[in-house]
Write an enzyme that holds these catalytic residues in place. Structure first.
Site, PDB file in Angstrom:
ATOM      1  N   MET A 157      -1.577   5.039  -3.582  1.00 53.32           N
ATOM      2  CA  MET A 157      -0.896   5.218  -4.935  1.00 53.32           C
ATOM      3  C   MET A 157      -0.568   4.095  -5.654  1.00 53.32           C
ATOM      4  SD  MET A 157      -1.341   8.756  -4.403  1.00 53.32           S
ATOM      5  CE  MET A 157      -0.139   9.370  -5.821  1.00 53.32           C
ATOM      6  N   LEU A 208       0.794  -1.351  -0.060  1.00 52.79           N
ATOM      7  CA  LEU A 208      -0.045  -0.013   0.097  1.00 52.79           C
ATOM      8  C   LEU A 208       0.963   1.175  -0.062  1.00 52.79           C
ATOM      9  CD1 LEU A 208      -2.872  -0.926   2.478  1.00 52.79           C
ATOM     10  CD2 LEU A 208      -3.099  -0.876   0.187  1.00 52.79           C
ATOM     11  N   ASP A 209       1.098   1.797  -1.052  1.00 55.19           N
ATOM     12  CA  ASP A 209       2.023   3.006  -1.341  1.00 55.19           C
ATOM     13  C   ASP A 209       0.854   4.285  -1.014  1.00 55.19           C
ATOM     14  OD1 ASP A 209       3.934   1.156  -2.132  1.00 55.19           O
ATOM     15  OD2 ASP A 209       3.797   1.778  -4.237  1.00 55.19           O
ATOM     16  N   THR A 210       1.114   4.930   0.246  1.00 51.51           N
ATOM     17  CA  THR A 210       0.112   5.757   0.548  1.00 51.51           C
ATOM     18  C   THR A 210       0.667   7.156   0.794  1.00 51.51           C
ATOM     19  OG1 THR A 210      -0.756   3.913   1.864  1.00 51.51           O
ATOM     20  CG2 THR A 210      -1.421   6.051   2.383  1.00 51.51           C
TER      21      THR A 210
END
Length: 256
Positions: free
Chosen positions: A143, A130-132
């Site tokens: 993202m 989870l690129d946040t």
């Protein structure tokens, strides 16, 4: 309080070399990935994360020949992410000896791939990254495409959905903290770790060993870092290193 949580170097691949980023941009060359793996072997690292940060944006799959050469040198479990879109790619990466695969963009665009892969290879093999990133209003969004595409998805809700689909672990990456060495986003770690029953691996922002303990107190099951393990000193000279057990114990990361 903690027995021996995992402390995981996160290495970023660009083509055949390693780079380090600042907020997912400003890529700086670090060195050869095989040399880095050999050094981490000598330092007794428990686990490594390897992320190809340009595979998806270049619209190509994983560089399997390179991954095979890296896997042949690694003495520790490794997880790989980058450019994975096909079930057969997951099978081949695991066959090369990687313990886990990491999905980000493909997990959003084809969530059924999470279910299909976890049912075949087991949840323990499937990690969702989870690129946040926090927006102007303070809301977190997931993202994709190496942090360049805002999905508008809430990371808590997507983590819960990924858990339902069979993911076995969350790699929680703060885009805003990446490379800053200013400490993890503890609020984000708390939000996500409290919402799922999966192990959450905190990543993005570690600048000293004490930051690991803070992330674990916030709810992370394990911690990952990049800059802390490849830069040395205020001028950020490239030097691959890893804290000793004594340093981790003193910082409260390992149980004494």
């Amino acid at each position: 309080m903690f027995h021996r949580p995992r402390v995981i170097p996160s290495l970023l691949l660009r083509k055949n070399g390693l780079v380090k980023t600042l907020k997912f941009k400003d890529q700086r060359y670090i060195g050869d990935p095989i040399n880095a793996v050999k050094i981490f072997n000598e330092k007794g690292v428990d686990e490594l994360v390897l992320l190809d940060i340009t595979a998806t944006t270049d619209k190509r799959g994983p560089n399997l020949p390179l991954l095979a050469r890296i896997a042949a040198e690694a003495f520790m479990p490794m997880a790989y992410g980058g450019g994975i879109t096909q079930f057969e790619e997951i099978r081949e990466i695991l066959r090369l000896g990687y313990e886990k695969v990491i999905m980000n963009t493909s997990a959003i665009e084809n969530a059924e791939l999470i279910r299909e892969a976890s049912e075949c290879f087991g949840s323990q093999s499937i990690v969702i990254s989870l690129d946040t990133k926090k927006n102007f209003f303070g809301n977190y969004h997931v993202m994709t495409h190496s942090g360049s595409n805002d999905t508008k998805l809430d990371p808590v809700q997507f983590a819960q959905e990924a858990e339902k689909l069979g993911a076995g672990e969350i790699l929680l990456y703060s885009v805003d903290k990446d490379g800053t060495m200013s400490g993890y986003d503890l609020s984000l770690i708390k939000k996500v770790s409290e919402a799922v029953n999966l192990p959450v691996v905190a990543c993005g922002g570690a600048g000293r060993v004490d930051d690991f303990a803070a992330a674990l107190h916030a709810g992370a099951a394990a911690v990952s870092a990049g800059s802390l393990f490849v830069f040395y000193g205020k001028h950020k000279a490239v030097l691959i290193t890893f804290p000793t057990d004594e340093e981790l114990t003193k910082a409260g990361v390992f149980e004494s």
